[in-house]
Design a protein around this motif. Structure first.
Motif, PDB file in Angstrom:
ATOM      1  N   ALA A 235       0.838  -1.182  -0.126  1.00  0.00           N
ATOM      2  CA  ALA A 235      -0.014  -0.096   0.085  1.00  0.00           C
ATOM      3  C   ALA A 235       1.136   1.094   0.045  1.00  0.00           C
ATOM      4  O   ALA A 235       2.245   1.327   0.449  1.00  0.00           O
ATOM      5  CB  ALA A 235      -0.672  -0.036   1.056  1.00  0.00           C
ATOM      6  N   CYS A 266      -1.582   4.062  -5.967  1.00  0.00           N
ATOM      7  CA  CYS A 266      -0.901   3.999  -4.836  1.00  0.00           C
ATOM      8  C   CYS A 266       0.487   4.913  -4.832  1.00  0.00           C
ATOM      9  O   CYS A 266       1.020   4.975  -3.455  1.00  0.00           O
ATOM     10  CB  CYS A 266      -0.325   2.267  -4.663  1.00  0.00           C
ATOM     11  N   GLU A 321      -4.192   5.065   4.048  1.00  0.00           N
ATOM     12  CA  GLU A 321      -4.074   5.027   2.438  1.00  0.00           C
ATOM     13  C   GLU A 321      -5.404   5.569   1.993  1.00  0.00           C
ATOM     14  O   GLU A 321      -6.356   4.622   1.598  1.00  0.00           O
ATOM     15  CB  GLU A 321      -3.600   3.924   1.766  1.00  0.00           C
ATOM     16  N   ASN A 323      -6.589   6.950  -1.029  1.00  0.00           N
ATOM     17  CA  ASN A 323      -6.962   6.934  -2.337  1.00  0.00           C
ATOM     18  C   ASN A 323      -8.076   7.864  -2.645  1.00  0.00           C
ATOM     19  O   ASN A 323      -8.901   7.309  -3.358  1.00  0.00           O
ATOM     20  CB  ASN A 323      -7.422   5.362  -2.632  1.00  0.00           C
TER      21      ASN A 323
END
Length: 426
Positions: A235, A266, A321, A323
């Motif tokens: 990740a 990523c 993360e 995104n």
């Protein structure tokens, strides 16, 4: 009763059936010449472009299902295909054609005092299993890279891209039927149940290696539960540090690109670290720029004091993360504090420093432990295509076998060829 039991024992799952077909195809594929493999790749590229309409039609079904279940806009972006993205997928295959074939490369060669001649060669791994989420382009990238390196591949994409992946594989199989490459060398698992993933994790003897691509939960499930060897892709909790001497225009352009150009991938930035003197002069303006681009900002107390538009950050946010159009901001007192934050929260993917100080740049490049470390350039460049590898199989954040964007050499193993003239060991 006995007949019923016998019949039940002969039922073979889709995962086993298709992995077996790939295993049987792998030896034939490994013997093909570079020219034979390249011709197949070009046929695949042309077929994708020719079938753009049918692929987009299949993709529309996936997008509609995603909208109905409330999939986020950023994930829908990862899933979406259009003419440009399909052409880019085809172009990735064409670039792979232009790359040197690593299979057969002599890595080492020596003649021993006893006369034994030893060569170390690159050879295919065999059968590669790839488990990934909602990015249909991975289907093409993985198939192309595995084919070029003489590996059969078993693909298991996310259920959200089921229709897209199925149509793409149908198109690739039709192209391969006109080549010397066995169509069985590329397989896709269409069973959307989690059990199909769990089955792949234990398929020793049929799969030689697994490569997971996706979010933290998927990758950790594979790493922790697989008995098949795994190449871990990571990740991306990527940081950009704006040093005291950073050029403002450069820093702003790079930070915006790293976050906004495509936040769903990523190598996009999740946390912006800013030296306190640079922040005092520029953070308010930087915050306004990000806000105008619909980025939600979350930051430390010092950042919020300089730019009230910034919301309060939580401890969990530093390790998330997103995104998505969300960015963490932290003000640091010096380079050492930035380095310490990265050590604590990095996933060892991609990290960046923006500075005019050669000394600080060199320290950052040397001390940050990540697959890709940047000075004055966006983390968005951590990509096989951008590195000149053509398509990529993933970005490895581990330290064994491969690290960073994985191109063709990362999909090979080695074999020692020893020639003698009757030598025996005393």
């Amino acid at each position: 009763m006995e007949s019923s039991q016998t019949q039940s024992k002969t039922v073979v799952s889709e995962v086993v059936q298709k992995s077996t077909l790939a295993k049987l195809a792998a030896p034939r594929l490994s013997l093909l010449s570079t020219d034979q493999k390249n011709k197949a790749l070009l046929l695949m590229a042309d077929a994708l472009v020719a079938e753009t309409s049918s692929i987009i039609e299949a993709n529309a079904k996936d997008l509609q299902r995603g909208k109905e279940i409330g999939t986020s806009q950023s994930l829908l972006d990862r899933l979406a295909l259009n003419e440009d993205r399909i052409e880019a997928m085809a172009e990735g295959l064409r670039q792979v054609v232009e790359l040197p074939d690593p299979i057969g490369d002599i890595l080492e060669e020596v003649t021993r005092p006893n006369g034994l001649h030893i060569r170390k060669l690159r050879v295919p791994i065999g059968v590669i299993g790839i488990i990934y989420e909602a990015r249909p382009n991975v289907t093409v990238d993985a198939a192309g890279l595995c084919l070029k390196t003489g590996n059969a591949v078993v693909l298991r994409g996310g259920s959200s891209a089921l229709s897209s992946n199925q149509r793409v594989i149908e198109v690739l199989h039709e192209a391969l039927s006109r080549s010397d490459v066995p169509t069985d060398a590329i397989q896709i698992i269409l069973d959307p149940n989690r059990s199909s993933v769990d089955e792949m994790l234990k398929l020793n003897g049929l799969l030689d290696v697994l490569i997971p691509r996706g979010g933290h939960a998927l990758i950790q499930n594979v790493v922790k539960n697989a008995t098949v060897p795994v190449i871990e892709t990571g990740a991306g909790i990527c940081h950009t540090y704006l040093d005291a001497s950073a050029n403002y225009e450069m820093a702003l352009n790079i930070a915006i690109n790293a976050k906004v150009q495509r936040p769903s991938v990523c190598n996009s930035m999740e946390t912006l670290l800013i030296h306190q003197s640079f922040a005092a002069e520029h953070l308010a303006s930087i915050a306004d720029q990000f806000t105008s681009l619909n980025v939600e900002l979350r930051g430390c107390a010092a950042a919020r004091e300089l730019a009230p538009v910034i919301k309060k950050v939580t401890d969990e946010d530093w390790d998330t993360e997103y995104n998505d159009y969300i960015l963490n901001i932290r003000i640091v007192s010096e380079l050492d504090e930035a380095l310490e934050h990265i050590r604590l929260h990095s996933t060892m993917h991609s990290e960046c420093i923006i500075t005019e100080s050669a000394e600080h740049a060199e320290r950052f490049l040397q001390e940050v432990d990540a697959a890709a470390v940047y000075h004055n350039a966006s983390t968005r460049f951590t990509d096989g295509f951008e590195f000149g590898f053509g398509a990529e199989i993933g970005i490895s954040t581990q330290k064994l076998h491969a690290r960073g964007p994985m191109g063709l050499p990362a999909l090979t193993s080695t074999k020692y060829i020893i020639k003698g003239s009757g030598q025996i060991r005393g």
